[in-house]
Write an enzyme that holds these catalytic residues in place. Structure first.
Site, PDB file in Angstrom:
ATOM      1  CG  ASP A  76      -1.937   1.027   1.287  1.00 58.14           C
ATOM      2  OD1 ASP A  76      -2.803   1.002   0.396  1.00 58.14           O
ATOM      3  OD2 ASP A  76      -1.905   1.882   2.190  1.00 58.14           O
ATOM      4  CD  GLU A 116      -2.334   1.999  -3.383  1.00 65.50           C
ATOM      5  OE1 GLU A 116      -3.470   2.249  -3.812  1.00 65.50           O
ATOM      6  OE2 GLU A 116      -1.974   2.289  -2.229  1.00 65.50           O
TER       7      GLU A 116
END
Ligand code: CA
Length: 679
Positions: free
Chosen positions: A358, A387
């Site tokens: 993340d 990400e």
């Protein structure tokens, strides 16, 4: 202050249109804040916090600036007083505090408490609790060998030759099984994925059988470490959370177990889940959120080594590149080691096959490279992606961030392509915005960036890219392609909002086209659970805390939308059968993937290309792929020859059995993909 459990998506939305990569920090030298850690000793031993042998239990806490430290021992995981408090002794060379008792304390619980700057901080289970009591407030001492399912020693995930062979299915435990239509007994639990033979009311497979039928290679489970928001002591309340609020990074989440009060149960059941998926040939990827903690001052990091594990601005405020109140400091040695050792632990103890980071750009490139290199030593099939952006500015210099644009500086790490995501279906922040697959012109070149997995290609003009302006990926194995995930509107909701006048059958045509683009593009395809049955979330774009009525997948949709499900099945089968869609180098793509010349000003929303000369050893000599995202039929010139029809007008046959074509001027239906092949 307790943070608001903001999701990364919500953070983005609050911050504006695009993920923030930060500006003006590129040249920032080591901050004044960082200087205070210059003399901190670090400790790289593998005995941090707890070690149990048959005749001893030893504790070792890293807390270099503590003035005193104790271990408190408990009989119970969340109530009652400590039955013993052990003073700890300091070793200045390693910055660690030690204590021990001459027997194995299986069944007991413990916390640490440190005194710093003259003040005793709150008790903490530490940062390395591998088993915890209910709600994760106390660490538990359990015998891990007793948590292994049968034949665990020989358990192995699928072997992955190239990361472009992986097909990712992102799911939340509760979404996937909690609805009564799933027919699953262990609703919302790890064990849901261990139940064979479950069906919806019409006898169509759900659960793990559904995954096998769909043909994905890996499930990506949303955060499954112990998170903060759901009260594990009150499961009948049916609370829901995505889980992006980390509490104990090295223990499973209790609400996904059948008994959160028994520390071994969640460990055992998560392993059972992994084993069942592995037995079905499916890998397990964990969503990991080392970038921030649920709480600031109350986090386990702060309670063991105040100030060290989080980044701060020079004035002492927590910096907040996560949009959730704080960010961690992977650029500091002990934190970097922590992340590396934590993923290694999950790979070793739980046989995890991949990690999705993340807000990965909060971490530095060096840390991510170390993560991938160390995991590779354990299992070369482990897939790491993340990400490649942050949700706010960070004290970490831009050139050090594990950004999408920096992916070529990383090895064996992939990033999500927001290029293809937004270009295909329309921008994620503007619900009504359309994209290439839904009739909006001007996205053709960005879709092409997605098709070539953001690698350098002589026919792709990166200056026309919507999000990125240069070929940032050195290899297609650095790219994960997708059109939707847990963040933002589901594909169904996006299509309903952006195509308000159309029927669901037209929207499903667009959904098929959008996913055909994803599944035929170079790189790794990624899909969100339930899209294959046209699941929606009733238009809620940030459902991180929404009830089951929003988040649960209604498996009756599989009956209703069986044609769509069959199409997805066809996409996975086509991709698996044909290596041409799974090339492994930028050079191969530049050589074998050739775009047809189409004037986008005259024929917008039309892309046509060939995969030539048995690309990547494909049995098919040439594959012709045409995407028409317009609301009307468009025609293309197909070279004369004997073509098999693989996909046309919303139908797909991985074997090319839809019919044959002699080529020539060929019409492509609105919102559809045409795929032809010749031997
Ligand atoms: Ca929890």
């Amino acid at each position: 202050m307790k943070n608001l459990f903001l999701s990364s998506a919500m953070a983005f939305t609050l911050l504006g249109l695009a993920p923030v990569i930060g500006t003006g920090t590129a040249a920032r030298a080591q901050s004044a804040y960082d200087a205070q850690f210059a003399d901190y000793p670090t400790y790289g031993g593998d005995d941090l916090e707890l070690t149990v042998t048959p005749d001893a239990t030893s504790f070792r806490l890293w807390s270099p600036k503590a003035q005193e430290a104790v271990v408190k021992l408990y009989d119970n995981g969340h109530t009652g007083q400590a039955y013993e408090t052990l003073p700890m002794t300091f070793d200045a060379a390693t910055g660690t505090w030690s204590a021990g008792v001459p027997k194995a304390l299986y069944g007991k619980y413990y916390t640490f408490q440190v005194k710093q700057d003259g003040k005793w901080l709150d008790e903490t289970p530490g940062v390395w609790a591998k088993a915890v009591g209910v709600n994760g407030k106390r660490a538990a001492i359990i015998d891990f060998t007793k948590t292994d399912p049968a034949h665990w020693c020989c358990d192995k995930g699928p072997e992955v030759k190239n990361f472009s062979d992986v097909i990712v299915y992102e799911m939340h435990h509760r979404d996937f099984s909690v609805d009564p239509s799933s027919g699953i007994a262990n609703k919302g639990k790890f064990l849901a994925l261990t139940e064979p033979g479950t069906t919806n009311a019409d006898g169509l497979a759900t659960g793990i059988d559904h995954l096998k039928e769909l043909g994905i290679t890996h499930v990506h489970i949303l955060p499954s470490y112990d998170y903060n928001s759901v009260d594990e002591a009150n499961l009948p309340a049916n609370q829901y959370n995505w889980g992006y609020d980390p509490q104990n990074y090295n223990a499973p989440e209790g609400s996904y177990s059948t008994n959160p009060s028994d520390p071994a149960t969640r460990v055992r059941e998560m392993k059972q889940m992994v084993k069942a998926l592995h037995d079905a040939g499916i890998g397990v990827i964990m969503d990991v959120v080392y970038n921030h903690t649920a709480e600031n001052d109350g986090s386990n990091f702060e309670l063991t080594a105040p100030g060290y594990y989080h980044r701060h601005w020079d004035d002492g405020r927590y910096s907040d590149a996560s949009g959730c109140g704080n960010e961690t400091a992977s650029d500091r040695r002990q934190m970097r080691d922590y992340i590396v050792n934590s993923v290694k632990y999950w790979a070793d103890e739980y046989h995890i096959d991949g990690f999705r980071f993340d807000l990965m750009a909060i971490h530095d490139i060096e840390t991510m490279n170390e993560v991938a290199a160390e995991l590779k030593k354990i299992n070369p099939s482990i897939f790491v992606y993340g990400e490649g952006w942050t949700a706010g500015d960070s004290p970490l210099a831009v050139e050090r961030r594990a950004l999408k644009e920096n992916v070529s500086k990383m090895t064996d790490i992939a990033v999500f392509s927001d290029d293809i995501r937004d270009a295909v279906k329309g921008h994620y922040t503007a619900a009504e915005d359309r994209g290439f697959a839904t009739g909006k012109p001007g996205n053709e070149e960005t879709v092409k960036i997605g098709i070539v997995a953001a690698t350098a290609h002589p026919q792709v003009d990166y200056s026309k890219g919507n999000n990125s302006k240069f070929p940032y990926a050195a290899s297609p194995e650095m790219i994960v392609n997708y059109v939707s995930c847990h963040d933002d509107l589901t594909l169904t909701d996006k299509l309903r909002k952006s195509m308000p006048a159309e029927s669901d059958s037209v929207r499903q045509a667009a959904a098929k086209l959008a996913q055909t683009i994803v599944f035929t593009s170079q790189g790794t395809p990624f899909m969100f659970a339930g899209e294959e049955v046209f699941r929606d979330k009733k238009g809620v774009h940030n459902s991180y805390i929404s009830p089951d009525s929003i988040n649960a997948i209604d498996w009756n949709l599989k009956t209703l939308n069986h044609d769509l499900f069959d199409y997805y099945k066809g996409l996975t089968a086509l991709r698996k059968a044909h290596p041409a869609f799974r090339m492994t180098t930028a050079q191969e793509i530049a050589k074998h993937l050739v775009f047809d010349r189409i004037d986008s000003s005259k024929q917008p929303n039309l892309i046509s290309y060939s995969l030539k000369d048995n690309a990547n050893g494909d049995a098919w000599k040439e594959i012709k792929v045409v995407f028409n995202g317009a609301d009307h039929a468009q025609s293309v010139n197909i070279p004369k020859g004997n073509w098999l029809i693989v996909a046309a007008d919303g139908k797909i046959s991985p074997e090319g059995l839809l019919g044959t074509s002699k080529g020539g001027r060929t019409e492509v239906a609105p919102y559809s993909a045409l795929i032809l092949a010749r031997e």
